[in-house]
Scaffold this motif. Structure first.
Motif, PDB file in Angstrom:
ATOM      1  N   GLU A  16      16.981  41.935 -18.061  1.00  0.00           N
ATOM      2  CA  GLU A  16      16.372  43.265 -18.173  1.00  0.00           C
ATOM      3  C   GLU A  16      16.078  43.860 -16.799  1.00  0.00           C
ATOM      4  O   GLU A  16      16.287  45.048 -16.569  1.00  0.00           O
ATOM      5  N   GLU A  17      15.590  43.034 -15.893  1.00  0.00           N
ATOM      6  CA  GLU A  17      15.317  43.484 -14.530  1.00  0.00           C
ATOM      7  C   GLU A  17      16.624  43.888 -13.834  1.00  0.00           C
ATOM      8  O   GLU A  17      16.683  44.906 -13.148  1.00  0.00           O
ATOM      9  N   ALA A  18      17.670  43.099 -14.043  1.00  0.00           N
ATOM     10  CA  ALA A  18      18.973  43.410 -13.452  1.00  0.00           C
ATOM     11  C   ALA A  18      19.541  44.704 -14.032  1.00  0.00           C
ATOM     12  O   ALA A  18      20.066  45.550 -13.307  1.00  0.00           O
ATOM     13  N   LYS A  19      19.418  44.865 -15.347  1.00  0.00           N
ATOM     14  CA  LYS A  19      19.909  46.093 -15.988  1.00  0.00           C
ATOM     15  C   LYS A  19      19.172  47.303 -15.427  1.00  0.00           C
ATOM     16  O   LYS A  19      19.793  48.325 -15.099  1.00  0.00           O
ATOM     17  N   ASP A  20      17.866  47.193 -15.270  1.00  0.00           N
ATOM     18  CA  ASP A  20      17.073  48.275 -14.696  1.00  0.00           C
ATOM     19  C   ASP A  20      17.531  48.592 -13.278  1.00  0.00           C
ATOM     20  O   ASP A  20      17.682  49.758 -12.908  1.00  0.00           O
ATOM     21  N   PHE A  21      17.763  47.564 -12.477  1.00  0.00           N
ATOM     22  CA  PHE A  21      18.221  47.765 -11.093  1.00  0.00           C
ATOM     23  C   PHE A  21      19.530  48.551 -11.058  1.00  0.00           C
ATOM     24  O   PHE A  21      19.643  49.564 -10.376  1.00  0.00           O
ATOM     25  N   TRP A  22      20.528  48.076 -11.786  1.00  0.00           N
ATOM     26  CA  TRP A  22      21.852  48.701 -11.722  1.00  0.00           C
ATOM     27  C   TRP A  22      21.874  50.100 -12.321  1.00  0.00           C
ATOM     28  O   TRP A  22      22.569  50.981 -11.815  1.00  0.00           O
ATOM     29  N   ILE A  23      21.091  50.335 -13.364  1.00  0.00           N
ATOM     30  CA  ILE A  23      21.096  51.656 -13.995  1.00  0.00           C
ATOM     31  C   ILE A  23      20.185  52.637 -13.246  1.00  0.00           C
ATOM     32  O   ILE A  23      20.600  53.742 -12.905  1.00  0.00           O
ATOM     33  N   ASN A  24      18.952  52.253 -12.970  1.00  0.00           N
ATOM     34  CA  ASN A  24      17.971  53.195 -12.423  1.00  0.00           C
ATOM     35  C   ASN A  24      17.938  53.288 -10.908  1.00  0.00           C
ATOM     36  O   ASN A  24      17.475  54.294 -10.377  1.00  0.00           O
ATOM     37  N   ARG A  25      18.395  52.275 -10.207  1.00  0.00           N
ATOM     38  CA  ARG A  25      18.394  52.349  -8.740  1.00  0.00           C
ATOM     39  C   ARG A  25      19.766  52.645  -8.165  1.00  0.00           C
ATOM     40  O   ARG A  25      19.889  53.368  -7.191  1.00  0.00           O
ATOM     41  N   VAL A  26      20.793  52.069  -8.757  1.00  0.00           N
ATOM     42  CA  VAL A  26      22.141  52.245  -8.222  1.00  0.00           C
ATOM     43  C   VAL A  26      22.888  53.375  -8.930  1.00  0.00           C
ATOM     44  O   VAL A  26      23.795  53.969  -8.377  1.00  0.00           O
ATOM     45  N   GLY A  27      22.483  53.714 -10.151  1.00  0.00           N
ATOM     46  CA  GLY A  27      23.086  54.836 -10.856  1.00  0.00           C
ATOM     47  C   GLY A  27      24.232  54.477 -11.783  1.00  0.00           C
ATOM     48  O   GLY A  27      24.985  55.352 -12.208  1.00  0.00           O
ATOM     49  N   PHE A  28      24.382  53.191 -12.121  1.00  0.00           N
ATOM     50  CA  PHE A  28      25.408  52.781 -13.072  1.00  0.00           C
ATOM     51  C   PHE A  28      24.989  53.190 -14.485  1.00  0.00           C
ATOM     52  O   PHE A  28      23.862  53.593 -14.714  1.00  0.00           O
TER      53      PHE A  28
END
Length: 125
Positions: A16-28
């Motif tokens: 969940e933390e990884a999903k949040d990182f890639w979607i909300n910080r990197v824009g995936f």
């Protein structure tokens, strides 16, 4: 024989933390998410809905139980058409980024995910 890179698996401590990182910080974008048992899911993210190369955010603990030698971090190089904008956007989003490297063969910088894994982003010209 091989015509594209389809998926790259990144072993993560917390999906969940990884999903949040890639979607909300990197824009995936989230491409797929399916339960694989009580403790983890199959999660794929990618740069856009149309992109055919995805990251699989796989539970490190699940793979360590199956095959511990598989959890070594892969080397992944992403591409962009505007390195300056990408660099500034990642910094604004709280992503840990390295210094901009301007080489004769391209401009790039490293960045780190929520688990400290490092990646490269290079500008395509």
């Amino acid at each position: 024989m091989i015509n594209k890179v389809a998926k790259v698996t990144v072993y993560v401590n917390d999906q969940e933390e990884a999903k949040d990182f890639w979607i909300n910080r990197v824009g995936f974008v989230l491409k797929e998410e399916q339960p694989m048992g009580p403790d983890f899911s199959w999660i794929e993210v990618g740069p856009s809905e149309d992109d055919s190369t995805n990251l699989v955010l796989y539970a490190k603990a699940a793979m360590e139980q199956h095959d511990p030698s598989k959890v070594q971090h892969p080397s992944i190089l992403f591409s962009t058409t505007d390195i300056e904008s990408a660099y500034e956007k990642m910094k604004q989003n709280g992503v840990k980024v390295g210094e901009m490297l301007r080489m004769p063969f391209g401009t790039m910088f490293s960045f780190h995910d929520q688990d400290g894994n490092d990646y490269l982003l290079r500008e395509d010209k």
